[in-house]
Design an enzyme around this catalytic site. Structure first.
Site, short mmCIF file in Angstrom:
data_model
loop_
_atom_site.label_atom_id
_atom_site.label_comp_id
_atom_site.label_asym_id
_atom_site.label_seq_id
_atom_site.Cartn_x
_atom_site.Cartn_y
_atom_site.Cartn_z
N LYS A 32 10.40 1.50 -6.34
CA LYS A 32 9.78 0.97 -5.12
C LYS A 32 8.94 -0.24 -5.48
CE LYS A 32 6.05 2.92 -2.95
NZ LYS A 32 5.10 1.88 -2.56
N ASP A 59 8.95 -1.92 -0.08
CA ASP A 59 7.96 -1.26 0.77
C ASP A 59 6.94 -2.28 1.27
OD1 ASP A 59 6.17 0.60 1.87
OD2 ASP A 59 5.35 1.19 -0.07
N LYS A 61 6.24 -2.67 4.74
CA LYS A 61 5.62 -2.12 5.96
C LYS A 61 5.37 -3.18 7.03
CE LYS A 61 3.16 1.66 3.59
NZ LYS A 61 3.29 1.32 2.15
N ASP A 64 4.67 -6.51 13.47
CA ASP A 64 4.35 -7.76 14.16
C ASP A 64 5.15 -7.77 15.47
OD1 ASP A 64 3.60 -10.47 14.73
OD2 ASP A 64 3.45 -10.87 12.59
N THR A 119 -0.54 8.46 5.07
CA THR A 119 -1.10 9.73 4.58
C THR A 119 -2.62 9.60 4.33
OG1 THR A 119 -0.22 9.07 2.44
CG2 THR A 119 0.96 10.78 3.60
N ARG A 211 1.55 7.10 -9.89
CA ARG A 211 0.73 7.33 -11.09
C ARG A 211 1.17 8.49 -11.98
NH1 ARG A 211 -4.42 6.72 -7.38
NH2 ARG A 211 -2.78 7.39 -5.94
O1 C5P Z 1 0.37 6.84 -7.45
P1 C5P Z 1 0.93 7.59 -6.27
O2 C5P Z 1 1.97 8.64 -6.66
O3 C5P Z 1 -0.14 8.14 -5.37
O4 C5P Z 1 1.72 6.46 -5.45
C1 C5P Z 1 2.25 6.69 -4.18
C2 C5P Z 1 2.92 5.43 -3.68
O5 C5P Z 1 3.38 5.68 -2.36
C3 C5P Z 1 2.01 4.23 -3.59
O6 C5P Z 1 2.81 3.08 -3.86
C4 C5P Z 1 1.53 4.21 -2.15
O7 C5P Z 1 1.27 2.92 -1.69
C5 C5P Z 1 2.76 4.77 -1.44
N1 C5P Z 1 2.50 5.41 -0.15
C6 C5P Z 1 1.65 6.51 0.00
N2 C5P Z 1 1.45 7.06 1.24
C7 C5P Z 1 2.09 6.54 2.32
C8 C5P Z 1 2.95 5.44 2.17
C9 C5P Z 1 3.14 4.89 0.90
O8 C5P Z 1 1.09 6.99 -0.96
N3 C5P Z 1 1.93 7.10 3.51
#
Ligand code: C5P
Length: 232
Positions: A32, A59, A61, A64, A119, A211
């Site tokens: 992603k 991604d 998002k 507009d 989220t 992460r």
């Molecule tokens: O590091 P982590 O596993 O929390 O990363 C989650 C990824 O998913 C990040 O790139 C974050 O921007 C993305 N994301 C999220 N919640 C959302 C949409 C995207 O955590 N609702």
């Protein structure tokens, strides 16, 4: 829909990103590219990672007016990514325009999915800041329904919501779910998390993992653990 693990390449430079990807000598993970990397490096990084043979979820998002989103999606369709997204809050008219813009002259297009409620948005914040006074899960399901009616392929949602989204919008409607953590790992700033195994059980089609893989001592081993738990 094939289940897969998508690694979030949340890096701020091409150097860091490619050094990370170079560790994967045996597999080509689905990745992603989000706003951080895209704004740092532009479309060239998308082309470079595509040329290395990875599937890409772009991604960005979008949100507009319909005309602007249609034209922007037409530009993004030229990047040949596998999946991209927008905010369902932009309305069905915006989602329909996006789909039109994203569709190439030969009729093909990347999977277009909608962000429902982020989220990071709580019930309290949704009520106080957005003046939406319905239960959060009802709002998520309504946005998913609107996305399906507009012709989109699926939504980004919490893994905890994936089962209900499938019930409401059909088994083929794709659920892409971030917020995944190993049972013995750190949660960080994510609030509603599940393990890859639990996400599989609830019915996510794709999990997005950042992460737990990018910050792991051995990212390849962490990625393989995700795949083993989620895909089996
Ligand atoms: O590091 P982590 O596993 O929390 O990363 C989650 C990824 O998913 C990040 O790139 C974050 O921007 C993305 N994301 C999220 N919640 C959302 C949409 C995207 O955590 N609702």
């Amino acid at each position: 829909m094939g289940k897969d693990v998508i690694i979030a390449l949340d890096f701020d430079s091409k150097e860091k990103t490619l050094a990370f990807l170079d560790r994967f000598t045996e597999e080509k993970p689905f990745v992603k590219i989000g706003m951080e990397l895209y704004y740092a490096e532009g479309p060239a990084i998308v082309r470079e990672i595509k040329a290395r043979g990875h599937k890409i979820f772009l991604d960005l998002k979008l949100h507009d007016i319909p005309n602007t989103v249609r034209k922007s999606m037409a530009v993004l369709s030229g990047l040949d990514v596998d999946m991209t997204n927008l905010h369902a809050a932009g309305t069905k008219a915006m989602m329909e325009a996006a789909l039109e813009g994203l569709t190439r002259p030969d009729g093909t297009r990347p999977l277009l999915i909608a962000v429902t409620q982020l989220t990071s948005t709580s019930q309290e914040r949704m009520e106080s800041d957005l003046l939406i006074e319905k239960p959060l899960d009802e709002v998520v399901l309504h946005y998913a329904r609107c996305a399906a009616e507009a012709g989109l392929a699926g939504v980004v949602c919490s893994p905890l919501e994936a089962g209900k989204v499938h019930e409401r919008c059909g088994a083929d409607f794709v659920t892409v779910t971030p917020g995944v953590r190993f049972a013995d790992g750190e949660v960080g700033d994510q609030v509603r998390v599940t393990t890859p195994a639990k996400a599989k059980e609830i019915g996510s089609d794709y999990i997005v993992v950042g992460r737990p893989v990018t910050q792991a001592e051995d990212p390849v081993a962490a990625y393989r653990r995700c795949v083993a738990e989620f895909v089996g």
